[in-house]
Design a protein around this motif. Structure first.
Motif, PDB file in Angstrom:
ATOM      1  N   VAL A   1      58.227 -30.795 -72.735  1.00 40.50           N
ATOM      2  CA  VAL A   1      58.926 -31.206 -73.944  1.00 40.50           C
ATOM      3  C   VAL A   1      60.079 -32.091 -73.488  1.00 40.50           C
ATOM      4  N   ARG A   2      60.084 -33.344 -73.965  1.00 44.09           N
ATOM      5  CA  ARG A   2      61.067 -34.333 -73.520  1.00 44.09           C
ATOM      6  C   ARG A   2      61.898 -34.789 -74.705  1.00 44.09           C
ATOM      7  N   ALA A   3      63.233 -34.787 -74.557  1.00 43.90           N
ATOM      8  CA  ALA A   3      64.145 -35.225 -75.612  1.00 43.90           C
ATOM      9  C   ALA A   3      64.778 -36.555 -75.208  1.00 43.90           C
ATOM     10  N   LEU A   4      64.814 -37.472 -76.162  1.00 39.82           N
ATOM     11  CA  LEU A   4      65.405 -38.799 -75.962  1.00 39.82           C
ATOM     12  C   LEU A   4      66.461 -39.019 -77.041  1.00 39.82           C
ATOM     13  N   HIS A   5      67.668 -39.365 -76.619  1.00 40.85           N
ATOM     14  CA  HIS A   5      68.769 -39.579 -77.563  1.00 40.85           C
ATOM     15  C   HIS A   5      69.696 -40.636 -76.986  1.00 40.85           C
ATOM     16  N   ARG A   6      70.470 -41.272 -77.830  1.00 41.38           N
ATOM     17  CA  ARG A   6      71.380 -42.319 -77.342  1.00 41.38           C
ATOM     18  C   ARG A   6      72.421 -41.772 -76.368  1.00 41.38           C
ATOM     19  N   THR A   7      72.678 -40.444 -76.409  1.00 42.07           N
ATOM     20  CA  THR A   7      73.645 -39.840 -75.488  1.00 42.07           C
ATOM     21  C   THR A   7      73.021 -39.416 -74.166  1.00 42.07           C
ATOM     22  N   GLY A   8      71.676 -39.479 -74.067  1.00 47.32           N
ATOM     23  CA  GLY A   8      71.003 -39.113 -72.823  1.00 47.32           C
ATOM     24  C   GLY A   8      69.618 -38.550 -73.075  1.00 47.32           C
TER      25      GLY A   8
ATOM     26  N   GLY B   1      66.532 -35.548 -71.557  1.00 48.45           N
ATOM     27  CA  GLY B   1      66.309 -34.299 -70.838  1.00 48.45           C
ATOM     28  C   GLY B   1      64.902 -33.811 -71.111  1.00 48.45           C
ATOM     29  N   GLN B   2      64.461 -32.844 -70.330  1.00 47.55           N
ATOM     30  CA  GLN B   2      63.138 -32.282 -70.567  1.00 47.55           C
ATOM     31  C   GLN B   2      63.056 -30.863 -70.054  1.00 47.55           C
ATOM     32  N   ALA B   3      62.019 -30.155 -70.520  1.00 52.37           N
ATOM     33  CA  ALA B   3      61.762 -28.785 -70.083  1.00 52.37           C
ATOM     34  C   ALA B   3      60.259 -28.581 -70.025  1.00 52.37           C
ATOM     35  N   ASP B   4      59.815 -27.774 -69.083  1.00 54.43           N
ATOM     36  CA  ASP B   4      58.407 -27.405 -68.979  1.00 54.43           C
ATOM     37  C   ASP B   4      58.232 -26.034 -69.623  1.00 54.43           C
ATOM     38  N   VAL B   5      57.127 -25.885 -70.360  1.00 53.27           N
ATOM     39  CA  VAL B   5      56.858 -24.641 -71.082  1.00 53.27           C
ATOM     40  C   VAL B   5      55.447 -24.191 -70.771  1.00 53.27           C
ATOM     41  N   SER B   6      55.298 -22.921 -70.452  1.00 57.71           N
ATOM     42  CA  SER B   6      53.977 -22.337 -70.276  1.00 57.71           C
ATOM     43  C   SER B   6      53.746 -21.387 -71.437  1.00 57.71           C
ATOM     44  N   ALA B   7      52.916 -21.829 -72.369  1.00 58.02           N
ATOM     45  CA  ALA B   7      52.600 -21.025 -73.547  1.00 58.02           C
ATOM     46  C   ALA B   7      51.257 -20.362 -73.295  1.00 58.02           C
ATOM     47  N   SER B   8      51.294 -19.142 -72.763  1.00 55.23           N
ATOM     48  CA  SER B   8      50.068 -18.463 -72.356  1.00 55.23           C
ATOM     49  C   SER B   8      49.213 -17.989 -73.516  1.00 55.23           C
TER      50      SER B   8
ATOM     51  N   PRO C   1      49.324 -16.975 -78.188  1.00 51.67           N
ATOM     52  CA  PRO C   1      49.989 -17.058 -79.485  1.00 51.67           C
ATOM     53  C   PRO C   1      51.401 -16.486 -79.449  1.00 51.67           C
ATOM     54  N   GLY C   2      52.225 -16.959 -80.376  1.00 53.06           N
ATOM     55  CA  GLY C   2      53.602 -16.506 -80.504  1.00 53.06           C
ATOM     56  C   GLY C   2      54.548 -17.680 -80.488  1.00 53.06           C
ATOM     57  N   VAL C   3      55.830 -17.386 -80.620  1.00 58.36           N
ATOM     58  CA  VAL C   3      56.871 -18.410 -80.589  1.00 58.36           C
ATOM     59  C   VAL C   3      57.414 -18.482 -79.168  1.00 58.36           C
ATOM     60  N   HIS C   4      57.367 -19.654 -78.588  1.00 57.00           N
ATOM     61  CA  HIS C   4      57.844 -19.884 -77.227  1.00 57.00           C
ATOM     62  C   HIS C   4      59.106 -20.746 -77.308  1.00 57.00           C
ATOM     63  N   ALA C   5      60.245 -20.168 -76.889  1.00 58.41           N
ATOM     64  CA  ALA C   5      61.534 -20.828 -77.018  1.00 58.41           C
ATOM     65  C   ALA C   5      61.764 -21.851 -75.917  1.00 58.41           C
ATOM     66  N   VAL C   6      62.376 -22.978 -76.311  1.00 53.80           N
ATOM     67  CA  VAL C   6      62.665 -24.067 -75.385  1.00 53.80           C
ATOM     68  C   VAL C   6      64.068 -24.593 -75.706  1.00 53.80           C
ATOM     69  N   GLN C   7      64.890 -24.791 -74.685  1.00 49.86           N
ATOM     70  CA  GLN C   7      66.166 -25.477 -74.889  1.00 49.86           C
ATOM     71  C   GLN C   7      66.211 -26.660 -73.946  1.00 49.86           C
ATOM     72  N   ILE C   8      66.622 -27.809 -74.479  1.00 46.47           N
ATOM     73  CA  ILE C   8      66.687 -29.028 -73.686  1.00 46.47           C
ATOM     74  C   ILE C   8      68.099 -29.557 -73.733  1.00 46.47           C
ATOM     75  N   ALA C   9      68.699 -29.766 -72.557  1.00 48.99           N
ATOM     76  CA  ALA C   9      70.025 -30.367 -72.459  1.00 48.99           C
ATOM     77  C   ALA C   9      69.842 -31.853 -72.156  1.00 48.99           C
ATOM     78  N   VAL C  10      70.497 -32.691 -72.953  1.00 49.51           N
ATOM     79  CA  VAL C  10      70.473 -34.138 -72.699  1.00 49.51           C
ATOM     80  C   VAL C  10      71.801 -34.538 -72.087  1.00 49.51           C
ATOM     81  N   ALA C  11      71.725 -35.449 -71.153  1.00 51.28           N
ATOM     82  CA  ALA C  11      72.925 -35.948 -70.482  1.00 51.28           C
ATOM     83  C   ALA C  11      72.722 -37.388 -70.083  1.00 51.28           C
TER      84      ALA C  11
END
Length: 99
Positions: free
Chosen positions: A71-78, A80-87, A89-99
């Motif tokens: 999951v990759r985030a693109l914003h004018r402030t920067g 960031g990305q995170a890898d997620v292993s969704a083995s 069903p269910g909700v898999h939480a992801v937090q991405i910090a942009v810099a």
């Protein structure tokens, strides 16, 4: 659901059913939510699958198939990305910090 992904309304809360795999999270910068960021979902081969724009509170959500995702985030402030292993069903939480 097939190998593809859908992009539901961002923000709010959701409960995944017994067959749904949901990647849900928040984009932040220095701990502050980032609204209006473009969030891209890439499959295990790096292939683009879907894109959403974060809510004003920085929230995003994808319905996806089980597997490994980037999951990759693109914003004018920067960026960031995170890898997620969704083995499964269910909700898999992801937090991405942009810099």
């Amino acid at each position: 659901m097939s190998n593809g992904c859908g992009a539901p309304t961002q923000g709010g809360t959701i409960e995944a059913g017994t067959t749904e795999t949901v990647l849900e999270g928040k984009v932040v910068s220095d701990g502050t939510p980032v609204g209006g960021a473009f969030v891209r979902l890439l499959d295990s081969t790096g292939e683009f699958t879907a894109e959403v724009v974060t809510s004003p509170e920085g929230d995003f959500r994808f319905f996806a198939a089980p597997g490994s995702w980037t999951v990759r985030a693109l914003h004018r402030t920067g960026n960031g990305q995170a890898d997620v292993s969704a083995s499964g069903p269910g909700v898999h939480a992801v937090q991405i910090a942009v810099a």
